[in-house]
Design an enzyme around this catalytic site. Structure first.
Site, short mmCIF file in Angstrom:
data_model
loop_
_atom_site.label_atom_id
_atom_site.label_comp_id
_atom_site.label_asym_id
_atom_site.label_seq_id
_atom_site.Cartn_x
_atom_site.Cartn_y
_atom_site.Cartn_z
N GLY A 95 64.68 17.93 102.40
CA GLY A 95 64.76 16.62 102.55
C GLY A 95 65.03 15.70 103.73
O GLY A 95 65.39 14.61 103.64
N GLU A 96 65.10 16.55 104.80
CA GLU A 96 65.43 15.75 106.06
C GLU A 96 64.04 15.03 106.31
O GLU A 96 62.90 15.07 105.81
CB GLU A 96 65.69 16.73 107.27
CG GLU A 96 67.04 17.64 106.93
CD GLU A 96 67.43 18.47 108.00
OE1 GLU A 96 66.36 18.53 109.06
OE2 GLU A 96 68.35 18.86 107.93
N THR A 155 79.83 -8.39 87.87
CA THR A 155 80.18 -9.54 88.22
C THR A 155 79.52 -10.90 87.54
O THR A 155 80.21 -11.94 86.99
CB THR A 155 80.13 -9.80 89.73
OG1 THR A 155 80.68 -8.39 90.19
CG2 THR A 155 80.86 -11.09 90.30
N LYS A 170 87.59 -13.79 91.29
CA LYS A 170 87.30 -12.24 90.75
C LYS A 170 88.30 -11.29 91.32
O LYS A 170 88.67 -11.56 92.46
CB LYS A 170 86.10 -11.92 91.26
CG LYS A 170 85.52 -10.48 90.83
CD LYS A 170 84.26 -9.99 91.13
CE LYS A 170 83.97 -9.73 92.69
NZ LYS A 170 82.59 -9.36 92.89
N ASP A 191 83.53 -15.31 93.52
CA ASP A 191 84.68 -15.34 94.15
C ASP A 191 84.83 -16.36 95.36
O ASP A 191 83.78 -16.70 95.89
CB ASP A 191 85.06 -13.98 94.43
CG ASP A 191 84.09 -13.57 95.54
OD1 ASP A 191 83.42 -14.25 96.20
OD2 ASP A 191 84.25 -12.01 95.46
C1 R5P Z 1 81.46 -7.95 96.10
O1 R5P Z 1 82.49 -8.61 96.39
C2 R5P Z 1 80.03 -8.51 96.16
O2 R5P Z 1 79.91 -9.79 96.74
C3 R5P Z 1 79.48 -8.43 94.67
O3 R5P Z 1 79.93 -9.55 93.99
C4 R5P Z 1 79.57 -7.23 93.93
O4 R5P Z 1 79.42 -5.98 94.84
C5 R5P Z 1 78.61 -7.32 92.83
O5 R5P Z 1 78.74 -5.95 92.31
P1 R5P Z 1 78.42 -5.87 90.68
O6 R5P Z 1 76.91 -6.36 90.48
O7 R5P Z 1 78.40 -4.24 90.35
O8 R5P Z 1 79.46 -6.52 89.94
#
Ligand code: R5P
Length: 289
Positions: free
Chosen positions: A35-36, A224, A189, A166
């Site tokens: 795998g290297e 998210t 978030k 967020d």
């Molecule tokens: C985290 O703060 C990033 O900006 C993304 O919002 C996050 O990593 C997305 O992850 P997922 O798709 O698993 O919710």
């Protein structure tokens, strides 16, 4: 100037080279039975001004080792200057010691990149731009929002409303919204640091009859985006789109987002995926010129 497309960014590297009319130098690479990675430059780079383009997903650990091996080899083989372009920089989300005893992953990796001999470092939409302050060499974050905004602008969206999941990503929403002349905002978030479970909340915004676009630096599990999309549908959005710079899309992400009502997901080619339809090549080429 010559461009070395790393094994994880062959297409993107060639696209960038084409845009700046630079020669590309191939790398011979293979995996040993255990795998290297084995890597060899196909011609001399002595005295050359080299741009290495190599992303770090999928297989983050392997790609990072390759990045270090190639950079060190280029310097060792006499390259005059090595500019390292990492379209997606892995491990960037762990930029702080959130809980006692944790490794601050991105800081360790940036130290290694610098120690491998890179003269300059470029990346696209790193999770937090301030982490690049760990470098002593020149380091720059390029904004994928330029090409994402341009692409969305050509889609003829109906009264778009741009939202980041967020506060940390609000600048992404702002930059895209400004390109489109649209309104923007953000959700709140929270992530449970132990279980990883995500909660997305926000005060209702008037998206009735509009095209709501959730923008983020990356999509991993799609959790998210799915949570934010459900709220937007509840609030009456006509369509919900999601756009990200780095579409990691781990197993099940696309289904998760579809089931939550996301109508379309867009991503760039910092990593290749079925939705990497927006190229960051012009962005990188503009910086190198
Ligand atoms: C985290 O703060 C990033 O900006 C993304 O919002 C996050 O990593 C997305 O992850 P997922 O798709 O698993 O919710």
């Amino acid at each position: 100037m010559i461009v070395v497309p790393g094994p994880s960014s062959v297409d993107l590297g060639k696209r960038v080279a084409g845009l700046i009319s630079a020669e590309t130098v191939d790398l011979d690479y293979k995996n040993f039975p255990d795998g290297e990675s084995y890597l060899r430059l196909s011609r001399s780079v002595e005295g050359e001004d080299v741009v290495l383009i190599h992303t770090t997903y999928p297989q983050q650990d392997k790609r990072l080792i390759e990045l270090l091996l190639i950079t060190d080899a280029l310097k060792d083989l006499g390259a005059e200057r090595v500019r390292v372009v990492v379209p997606y920089m892995a491990y960037a989300r762990q930029d702080t010691r959130f809980r006692d005893g944790e490794a601050v992953s991105i800081r360790t990796l940036l130290r290694l990149v610098e120690a491998s001999g890179a003269d300059e470092f470029y990346t696209v939409d790193i999770h937090k731009e301030a982490t690049l302050g760990a470098f002593k060499i020149k380091a720059k974050n390029l904004y994928g929002t330029e090409v994402i905004g341009e692409h969305l602008g050509m889609m003829g969206l109906k009264d778009p409303y741009i939202l980041s999941p967020d506060k940390g990503a609000i600048m992404i929403a702002k930059r895209v919204a400004e390109r489109l002349g649209a309104e923007y905002g953000n959700f709140e978030k929270t992530r449970d640091r132990i279980t990883g479970a995500i909660t997305v909340r926000g005060e209702a915004v008037d998206v009735r009859g509009k095209d709501a676009v959730i923008v983020d630096d990356l999509i991993s599990t799609g959790g998210t985006i799915a949570n934010a999309a459900r709220l937007l549908k509840e609030w009456g959005a006509k369509r919900v789109l999601a756009a990200c710079t780095h579409p990691l899309l781990v197993a099940g992400a696309s289904e998760r987002m579809r089931e939550a009502g996301v109508d379309e997901v867009l991503g760039t080619d910092t990593v290749s995926s079925p939705i990497s339809r927006i190229s960051v090549a012009p962005l990188i080429a503009k910086e190198l010129r």
